[in-house]
Scaffold this motif. Structure first.
Motif, PDB file in Angstrom:
ATOM      1  N   ALA A   1      28.698 -56.555  12.375  1.00  0.00           N
ATOM      2  CA  ALA A   1      29.640 -56.971  11.341  1.00  0.00           C
ATOM      3  C   ALA A   1      29.557 -55.956  10.204  1.00  0.00           C
ATOM      4  N   PRO A   2      30.639 -55.710   9.491  1.00  0.00           N
ATOM      5  CA  PRO A   2      30.602 -54.736   8.397  1.00  0.00           C
ATOM      6  C   PRO A   2      29.517 -55.080   7.380  1.00  0.00           C
ATOM      7  N   GLY A   3      28.696 -54.087   7.045  1.00  0.00           N
ATOM      8  CA  GLY A   3      27.633 -54.278   6.070  1.00  0.00           C
ATOM      9  C   GLY A   3      26.363 -54.870   6.623  1.00  0.00           C
ATOM     10  N   MET A   4      26.299 -55.164   7.919  1.00  0.00           N
ATOM     11  CA  MET A   4      25.098 -55.762   8.510  1.00  0.00           C
ATOM     12  C   MET A   4      23.964 -54.753   8.528  1.00  0.00           C
ATOM     13  N   PRO A   5      22.726 -55.138   8.123  1.00  0.00           N
ATOM     14  CA  PRO A   5      21.579 -54.225   8.210  1.00  0.00           C
ATOM     15  C   PRO A   5      21.282 -53.903   9.672  1.00  0.00           C
ATOM     16  N   VAL A   6      20.991 -52.640   9.935  1.00  0.00           N
ATOM     17  CA  VAL A   6      20.669 -52.210  11.302  1.00  0.00           C
ATOM     18  C   VAL A   6      19.441 -51.313  11.273  1.00  0.00           C
ATOM     19  N   VAL A   7      18.717 -51.347  12.359  1.00  0.00           N
ATOM     20  CA  VAL A   7      17.571 -50.463  12.573  1.00  0.00           C
ATOM     21  C   VAL A   7      18.001 -49.457  13.639  1.00  0.00           C
ATOM     22  N   VAL A   8      18.041 -48.199  13.274  1.00  0.00           N
ATOM     23  CA  VAL A   8      18.536 -47.165  14.163  1.00  0.00           C
ATOM     24  C   VAL A   8      17.459 -46.793  15.164  1.00  0.00           C
TER      25      VAL A   8
END
Length: 377
Positions: free
Chosen positions: A366-373
């Motif tokens: 979702a737009p703005g969702m925190p992600v771990v690359v």
């Protein structure tokens, strides 16, 4: 009688009061029972403490529920690379030259000099129509021309002796010039009685036989030049700047491949299909037949292109989008796509080299969702 009536009345009053007291007692007992039933049972001390502790945990979970843990995603770094696009198109083989053979005169076919299916050279006589009347008129005009020429010569010899007037000389000269013009006209018509091949090639099937009446609307046969073939195909207008005359292309016909060169590029784009017509020329080879379907592959010049995996590009109502990991958050980026392959899609605009394109967990983003690359290997 008065004394006995008084005690009876007193007894009935006492019964009424007794009934009233019993009713009040019953109502009070019912109310007390209801109060005892609605009062909650006392919980043990341990249960109360556990409830308090559980309540504290619930409150803590509620407070922390606003911040979801980061979503682990796999990414690929977008990189620009040299790429030579190969544009595909479809076309049809056609002889480099093709003409319908007809008679310019309305006359009867009297002789066939070349059989159908035979090879002929430019200028060869193919068919002959009846020209006997033209030949007779040609002979008559030639005799008249010769007489007019001799008459004019005699009169010019005596011009100085004034035995002939200037008017007579003018008439003689005009007569000769008219006959010469008529003779040239008949000679041209007489030449058209012999139908010749305009170029070297192969004759197709013949549609008429000797004795048939020919007009300019009757097609005798078709002459094909199959020493080379042409292929007409169309390309999208965005490739117009990449096309050059003489550029090579590959084609496939019935499993056989070959090479050709671009001979003509249409100077205008079709306003309806927004496509550009291109004509290529190929040399004749065994197995090539006019009218066959041809698949064309046209390599363009190398250029810098940005490609991403096909799975990373999603279709949107107004175009296409990709997910990009920016500063630890997911960003939905609208892009413009270009060339497609089986596994990759070119990004023309909307994405820069070096950005991290998300290629996993796309449906959970979702737009703005925190992600771990987590870069994929």
């Amino acid at each position: 009688m008065t004394a006995s009536a008084t005690p009876g009345r007193a007894g009935r009053g006492w019964v009424r009061w007794l009934a009233l007291l019993v009713g009040l007692a019953t109502v009070g007992a019912l109310m007390a029972h209801r109060q005892l039933s609605s009062k909650p049972a006392a919980a043990p001390a341990d249960s109360k403490d556990g409830a308090k502790k559980g309540g504290a945990k619930t409150d803590g979970a509620t407070k922390g529920g606003g911040e979801k843990p980061p979503l682990a995603v796999a990414t690929l770094v977008a990189k620009a690379e040299p790429h030579a696009s190969v544009v595909t198109a479809s076309g049809q083989l056609a002889p480099v030259e093709e003409v319908q053979v007809v008679s310019e005169l309305s006359r009867r076919l009297v002789k066939i000099h070349a059989e159908e299916g035979s090879s002929v050279k430019a200028g060869d006589v193919l068919y002959e129509v009846d020209g006997s009347d033209l030949a007779a008129r040609h002979a008559s005009l030639r005799a008249q021309r010769d007489l007019a020429a001799r008459t004019l010569a005699r009169r010019e010899k005596i011009e100085d002796s004034l035995a002939v007037s200037p008017h007579e000389l003018d008439v003689a000269r005009t007569n000769l010039a008219t006959l010469q013009a008529d003779l040239r006209e008949v000679s041209a018509q007489l030449a058209k009685t012999r139908i010749r091949a305009p170029f070297s090639g192969v004759l197709g099937t013949r549609n008429v036989s000797e004795g048939a009446w020919l007009t300019p609307q009757v097609v005798i046969t078709t002459l094909y030049d199959t020493s080379r073939f042409k292929i007409d195909f169309t390309l999208a207008e965005r490739y117009a700047a990449d096309l050059t005359l003489g550029a090579s292309f590959r084609f496939t016909v019935a499993g056989k491949t070959g090479e050709g060169q671009i001979a003509v590029i249409e100077p205008t784009v079709d306003s309806r299909s927004r496509s550009l017509r291109v004509r290529g020329v190929v040399d004749a080879q065994e197995g090539l037949v006019a009218g066959s379907f041809a698949a064309v592959e046209l390599p363009l010049e190398k250029r810098e292109a940005l490609f991403v995996p096909s799975i990373a590009v999603q279709a949107a109502p107004d175009g296409h989008t990709v997910w990009v990991a920016t500063d630890g958050k997911a960003e939905l980026r609208p892009v413009t796509i270009g060339e497609r392959t089986v596994e990759r899609i070119e990004i023309v605009s909307g994405l820069n080299a070096g950005e991290q394109v998300i290629v996993s967990n796309l449906l959970r983003l979702a737009p703005g969702m925190p992600v771990v690359v987590q870069p994929s290997p």
